[in-house]
Design a protein around this motif. Structure first.
Motif, PDB file in Angstrom:
ATOM      1  N   UNK A  18       0.836  -1.205   0.000  1.00 58.96           N
ATOM      2  CA  UNK A  18       0.000   0.000   0.000  1.00 58.96           C
ATOM      3  C   UNK A  18       0.870   1.254   0.000  1.00 58.96           C
ATOM      4  N   UNK A  19       1.944   1.220   0.748  1.00 64.19           N
ATOM      5  CA  UNK A  19       2.846   2.365   0.808  1.00 64.19           C
ATOM      6  C   UNK A  19       3.553   2.576  -0.531  1.00 64.19           C
ATOM      7  N   UNK A  23       3.493   5.980  -3.098  1.00 62.49           N
ATOM      8  CA  UNK A  23       4.783   6.664  -3.111  1.00 62.49           C
ATOM      9  C   UNK A  23       4.850   7.806  -4.111  1.00 62.49           C
ATOM     10  N   UNK A  24       4.118   7.738  -5.207  1.00 68.63           N
ATOM     11  CA  UNK A  24       4.233   8.753  -6.255  1.00 68.63           C
ATOM     12  C   UNK A  24       2.858   8.981  -6.894  1.00 68.63           C
ATOM     13  N   UNK A  25       1.910   9.434  -6.099  1.00 72.23           N
ATOM     14  CA  UNK A  25       0.544   9.618  -6.598  1.00 72.23           C
ATOM     15  C   UNK A  25       0.454  10.850  -7.495  1.00 72.23           C
ATOM     16  N   UNK A  26      -0.377  10.840  -8.515  1.00 75.65           N
ATOM     17  CA  UNK A  26      -1.315   9.810  -8.907  1.00 75.65           C
ATOM     18  C   UNK A  26      -0.760   8.700  -9.803  1.00 75.65           C
ATOM     19  N   UNK A  27       0.410   8.858 -10.482  1.00 74.95           N
ATOM     20  CA  UNK A  27       0.822   7.787 -11.406  1.00 74.95           C
ATOM     21  C   UNK A  27       0.959   6.414 -10.748  1.00 74.95           C
ATOM     22  N   UNK A  30      -2.134   3.540 -10.306  1.00 73.63           N
ATOM     23  CA  UNK A  30      -2.582   2.594 -11.322  1.00 73.63           C
ATOM     24  C   UNK A  30      -1.420   1.976 -12.094  1.00 73.63           C
ATOM     25  N   UNK A  31      -0.213   2.159 -11.598  1.00 72.46           N
ATOM     26  CA  UNK A  31       0.963   1.697 -12.332  1.00 72.46           C
ATOM     27  C   UNK A  31       1.022   0.180 -12.453  1.00 72.46           C
ATOM     28  N   UNK A  51      -4.915  -3.110  -6.750  1.00 73.22           N
ATOM     29  CA  UNK A  51      -4.302  -1.787  -6.889  1.00 73.22           C
ATOM     30  C   UNK A  51      -5.302  -0.754  -6.404  1.00 73.22           C
ATOM     31  N   UNK A  52      -4.814   0.481  -6.228  1.00 76.09           N
ATOM     32  CA  UNK A  52      -5.722   1.571  -5.902  1.00 76.09           C
ATOM     33  C   UNK A  52      -6.669   1.804  -7.072  1.00 76.09           C
ATOM     34  N   UNK A  53      -7.796   2.416  -6.786  1.00 74.32           N
ATOM     35  CA  UNK A  53      -8.684   2.901  -7.832  1.00 74.32           C
ATOM     36  C   UNK A  53      -9.157   4.285  -7.409  1.00 74.32           C
ATOM     37  N   UNK A  54      -9.733   5.008  -8.326  1.00 74.46           N
ATOM     38  CA  UNK A  54     -10.191   6.358  -8.025  1.00 74.46           C
ATOM     39  C   UNK A  54      -9.192   7.397  -8.485  1.00 74.46           C
ATOM     40  N   UNK A  55      -9.621   8.661  -8.420  1.00 76.91           N
ATOM     41  CA  UNK A  55      -8.803   9.749  -8.956  1.00 76.91           C
ATOM     42  C   UNK A  55      -8.481  10.830  -7.937  1.00 76.91           C
ATOM     43  N   UNK A  56      -8.725  10.572  -6.682  1.00 78.74           N
ATOM     44  CA  UNK A  56      -8.445  11.614  -5.697  1.00 78.74           C
ATOM     45  C   UNK A  56      -7.824  11.009  -4.445  1.00 78.74           C
TER      46      UNK A  56
END
Length: 123
Positions: A18-19, A23-27, A30-31, A51-56
């Motif tokens: 998760x960390x 580490x380099x949001x937003x890229x 979804x990397x 993976x994470x989802x969402x845009x904020x």
């Protein structure tokens, strides 16, 4: 509470994943997908990825993230190989659920939306 009428989703993820996503949001959100284990309704743990989802930042909070799970081809849940677990942004998101529930009761095609409790590594 220990007991709840809500369905419970249990996910085990590798330490630090998760960390690394944060580490380099937003890229980084979804990397890539990270390995995980999902407990299925029959009680067995099966491999999955997430993976994470969402845009904020709301969706990327480590203590309450929105996640996309990708299940193995041979182990879907129902007919689903992808499951979105969404941290509701506001009270209006309840209306999304209510619309889906009303459509289901009327026999109209709708999303399979449910409230659930999510535990990641027993947290």
């Amino acid at each position: 509470p220990v007991a709840s009428e809500l369905p419970t989703v249990r996910l085990r993820v590798e330490a630090g994943s998760l960390e690394r996503m944060a580490a380099n949001l937003p890229p980084s959100a979804k990397a890539r997908y990270y390995p995980a284990w999902l407990q299925y309704p029959d009680g067995q743990w099966r491999r999955a990825s997430y993976r994470y989802r969402g845009r904020s930042r709301w969706h990327w909070m480590p203590e309450k993230p929105s996640l996309r799970l990708r299940l193995r081809r041979g182990a879907p849940l129902g007919l689903r190989r992808h499951i979105n677990l969404v941290n509701p942004e506001d009270r209006l998101m309840v209306s999304n659920y209510m619309g889906d529930e009303l459509a289901r009761r009327l026999g109209v095609l709708s999303s399979d939306t449910r409230f659930a409790r999510l535990f990641i590594n027993n947290q």
